[in-house]
Motif scaffolding. Structure first.
Motif, short mmCIF file in Angstrom:
data_model
loop_
_atom_site.label_atom_id
_atom_site.label_comp_id
_atom_site.label_asym_id
_atom_site.label_seq_id
_atom_site.Cartn_x
_atom_site.Cartn_y
_atom_site.Cartn_z
N ALA A 39 58.01 62.28 41.39
CA ALA A 39 57.03 63.35 41.41
C ALA A 39 56.18 63.32 42.67
CB ALA A 39 56.14 63.28 40.18
N LEU A 40 56.10 62.18 43.33
CA LEU A 40 55.27 62.04 44.52
C LEU A 40 56.05 62.18 45.82
CD1 LEU A 40 52.93 59.14 43.36
CD2 LEU A 40 52.42 61.59 43.48
N VAL A 41 57.28 62.68 45.72
CA VAL A 41 58.10 62.93 46.91
C VAL A 41 58.11 64.43 47.19
CG1 VAL A 41 60.45 62.81 47.84
CG2 VAL A 41 59.53 60.91 46.54
N CYS A 45 61.54 68.52 51.65
CA CYS A 45 62.40 67.62 52.45
C CYS A 45 62.99 66.48 51.62
CB CYS A 45 61.63 67.07 53.65
SG CYS A 45 60.32 65.91 53.23
N LEU A 46 62.40 66.21 50.46
CA LEU A 46 62.84 65.12 49.58
C LEU A 46 62.83 63.75 50.27
CD1 LEU A 46 65.82 66.92 47.84
CD2 LEU A 46 63.48 66.68 47.00
N ASP A 47 61.93 63.61 51.24
CA ASP A 47 61.90 62.37 52.02
C ASP A 47 60.50 61.76 52.05
OD1 ASP A 47 62.97 60.37 53.72
OD2 ASP A 47 62.14 61.43 55.45
N ARG A 48 59.53 62.52 52.49
CA ARG A 48 58.17 62.00 52.68
C ARG A 48 57.32 62.18 51.42
NH1 ARG A 48 59.81 64.48 57.47
NH2 ARG A 48 59.06 66.48 56.72
N PRO A 49 56.23 61.42 51.32
CA PRO A 49 55.35 61.56 50.15
C PRO A 49 54.55 62.87 50.20
CG PRO A 49 54.47 59.92 51.65
CD PRO A 49 55.81 60.33 52.20
N VAL A 50 54.20 63.38 49.03
CA VAL A 50 53.38 64.59 48.96
C VAL A 50 52.03 64.29 49.61
CG1 VAL A 50 54.49 65.58 46.93
CG2 VAL A 50 52.56 64.04 46.63
N ALA A 51 51.49 65.30 50.31
CA ALA A 51 50.23 65.08 51.03
C ALA A 51 49.42 66.35 51.21
CB ALA A 51 50.52 64.46 52.40
N PRO A 79 51.16 83.04 46.94
CA PRO A 79 50.81 82.95 48.37
C PRO A 79 49.82 81.81 48.62
CG PRO A 79 50.76 85.23 47.65
CD PRO A 79 50.91 84.38 46.41
N ILE A 80 50.05 81.05 49.67
CA ILE A 80 49.19 79.93 50.02
C ILE A 80 48.06 80.43 50.91
CG2 ILE A 80 49.06 77.71 51.22
CD1 ILE A 80 52.10 77.41 50.56
N HIS A 81 46.82 80.29 50.46
CA HIS A 81 45.67 80.66 51.28
C HIS A 81 45.38 79.56 52.28
CE1 HIS A 81 43.96 83.89 48.39
NE2 HIS A 81 45.25 83.82 48.30
N TYR A 82 45.47 78.31 51.81
CA TYR A 82 45.36 77.15 52.70
C TYR A 82 45.90 75.92 51.97
CZ TYR A 82 41.11 75.82 50.14
OH TYR A 82 40.21 75.48 49.16
N ALA A 83 46.23 74.91 52.75
CA ALA A 83 46.72 73.64 52.19
C ALA A 83 45.71 72.56 52.55
CB ALA A 83 48.08 73.30 52.75
N ALA A 84 45.20 71.89 51.56
CA ALA A 84 44.23 70.81 51.77
C ALA A 84 44.98 69.48 51.79
CB ALA A 84 43.19 70.80 50.66
N ALA A 85 44.61 68.64 52.74
CA ALA A 85 45.23 67.32 52.85
C ALA A 85 44.82 66.45 51.66
CB ALA A 85 44.83 66.66 54.16
N VAL A 86 45.79 65.67 51.18
CA VAL A 86 45.55 64.75 50.07
C VAL A 86 46.08 63.39 50.49
CG1 VAL A 86 46.17 64.19 47.68
CG2 VAL A 86 45.78 66.55 48.34
N ILE A 87 45.30 62.34 50.22
CA ILE A 87 45.74 60.98 50.53
C ILE A 87 45.90 60.24 49.22
CG2 ILE A 87 45.15 58.81 51.67
CD1 ILE A 87 43.44 60.52 53.60
N ILE A 88 47.10 59.76 48.96
CA ILE A 88 47.38 59.00 47.75
C ILE A 88 47.71 57.57 48.18
CG2 ILE A 88 48.87 58.73 45.74
CD1 ILE A 88 49.38 61.75 45.90
N ASP A 89 46.87 56.65 47.80
CA ASP A 89 47.10 55.24 48.15
C ASP A 89 47.73 54.52 47.02
OD1 ASP A 89 46.17 55.30 50.75
OD2 ASP A 89 44.10 54.95 50.12
#
Length: 89
Positions: A39-41, A45-51, A79-89
């Protein structure tokens, strides 16, 4: 003496049942961990973590790189108005 023999047998049986329950719980937890990792991929791209979380739908489904090229949420097509960055540690 019979009482001690029965008590020891019951104790061994209880320990084996507990071991079986622990093994079953371990298997359930491993499966849940794998589901969580998937769920966190990034769904693109199925490669990098969701962010990136998309607004206004609030779906967290892509990495930063993929989110930059999208205009619609890949999950709900809002429709995407904006994408906010998320950091999951």
């Amino acid at each position: 003496m019979d009482h001690d023999g029965i008590s020891a047998h019951a104790s061994v049986h209880a320990a084996s049942t507990s071991l079986e329950e622990l093994e079953a719980e371990k298997a359930r937890l491993k499966a849940r961990l794998e589901e969580t990792r998937e769920a966190l991929v990034c769904r693109v791209c199925l490669d990098r973590p969701v962010a990136a979380v998309f607004m206004p739908c609030a779906h967290l489904s892509t990495c930063h790189s993929c989110s930059a090229s999208l205009t619609l949420c890949p999950l709900c097509r809002t429709p995407i108005h904006y994408a906010a960055a998320v950091i999951i540690d």
